[in-house]
Design an enzyme around this catalytic site. Structure first.
Site: not given
Ligand SMILES: NC(=O)c1ccc[n+]([C@@H]2O[C@H](COP(=O)([O-])OP(=O)(O)OC[C@H]3O[C@@H](n4cnc5c(N)ncnc54)[C@H](O)[C@@H]3O)[C@@H](O)[C@H]2O)c1
Length: 298
Positions: A156, A160
């Site tokens: 990951y 990133k």
């Molecule tokens: N939540 C955090 O603190 C955090 C921190 C750093 C980065 N991020 C990044 O933010 C983004 C959103 O994460 P989140 O925390 O909302 O996660 P989440 O799991 O709540 O939501 C992610 C969404 O992406 C969809 N998804 C996954 N794979 C997919 C694919 N191949 N095609 C289409 N849709 C797909 C899932 O179905 C889900 O609805 C991600 O890129 C994650 O890495 C989140």
């Protein structure tokens, strides 16, 4: 008037978490949103919620890393809403494991959705903007895991960090087409973080600092023409805090008088180079440099 009045924005992974908040904010700011989502039920729920409240939204389901799915998102946005103004690359997933235990499938799945899933959509949208002669904005989603490093997330974090580089390089390439590319490193309570770290309690105060909806205002701004002068940057964002990251940068150097180093001589110089740069030789936990953390990272 909102920041995105009359604009059309694609948000990938908008069925839940941060992406859902981003999609709702686009509509709040006067825009139409194309929800790209793997999970059809979750994606449809967000579209229904927006349409019910009088907003414009459409759904394209499928894996964002598939070229055909990315192309369909752009084509559907143009067909349904008359064009495309911004793309938010948000879809993502985790398969946390130390590198010793990590299966090749776990490596590939994470690299695929994040890195290939940023390439496919960016490629499709940038080609649309080039051909249409229209400006555009792209927001990529990096993470502190890639910028600072996080134990158990080599797949990951590598993806990133790659996304931060991708934003920097594509910003440079797309400048002549008036397309900006920036990245965010968000932190919020979502299925992803609760899966990785367990339940993250609400603070109890009126402002829910870790709400996933807190990421969206910055993203809406970066999707708007108000940010047309900003490109190739990485922002941290959590709660009401917006941070700006400094990219990798060289801090000290040594030379050998214009001749190739002898490795044994070089071996006597490297500690001095690190000291001059203020860089510790041993492994350091980058997560201790976080300004804000929802979990103990010490
Ligand atoms: N939540 C955090 O603190 C955090 C921190 C750093 C980065 N991020 C990044 O933010 C983004 C959103 O994460 P989140 O925390 O909302 O996660 P989440 O799991 O709540 O939501 C992610 C969404 O992406 C969809 N998804 C996954 N794979 C997919 C694919 N191949 N095609 C289409 N849709 C797909 C899932 O179905 C889900 O609805 C991600 O890129 C994650 O890495 C989140």
């Amino acid at each position: 008037m909102g920041l995105l009045e009359g604009k059309v924005v694609i948000v990938t992974g908008a069925g839940r978490g941060i992406g859902r908040g981003e999609a709702l904010e686009v509509v709040r700011q006067g825009g139409a949103v194309l929800v790209g989502e793997f999970d059809e039920v979750a994606g449809q729920e967000v579209v229904d919620e927006i349409v019910k409240s009088g907003g414009q939204a459409a759904l394209v389901t499928g894996d964002v890393a598939e070229v055909e799915v990315a192309e369909k998102m752009v084509a559907t946005a143009v067909a349904e809403f008359g064009g495309l103004d911004a793309l938010v690359n948000n879809a993502g997933t985790l398969r946390d494991r130390t590198v010793i235990k990590m299966a090749p499938e776990e490596w590939d799945a994470v690299i695929r959705v994040h890195l290939r899933g940023h390439y496919t959509t960016t490629h499709a949208a940038a080609n649309y903007w080039k051909e249409a002669g229209r400006p555009g904005h792209i927001v990529c989603t990096a993470s502190t895991s890639g910028l600072l490093g996080n134990f158990g997330q080599s797949n990951y974090g590598a993806a990133k960090a790659g996304i931060a580089a991708f934003a920097n390089i594509t910003a440079w390439e797309l400048r002549k087409y008036n397309v900006t590319v920036n990245a965010i490193a968000p932190a919020a309570r979502t299925r992803m973080t609760e899966g990785a770290y367990g339940k993250i309690e609400e603070t109890g105060s009126e402002f829910d600092f870790w709400s996933p909806d807190n990421i969206a205002p910055l993203v809406s701004y970066l999707c708007s023409d108000a940010s047309a002068h900003i490109s190739g940057k990485v922002f941290g964002v959590e709660g009401d805090v917006v941070e700006i990251y400094q990219p990798w940068t060289s801090v000290a150097e040594i030379g050998n008088g214009g001749t190739r180093w002898d490795p044994e001589v070089l071996a006597t110089k490297i500690d001095g180079l690190l000291a001059e740069g203020g860089v510790a030789p041993e492994i350091t936990n980058g997560m201790t440099r976080l300004r804000y953390s929802m979990t103990d990272r010490s």
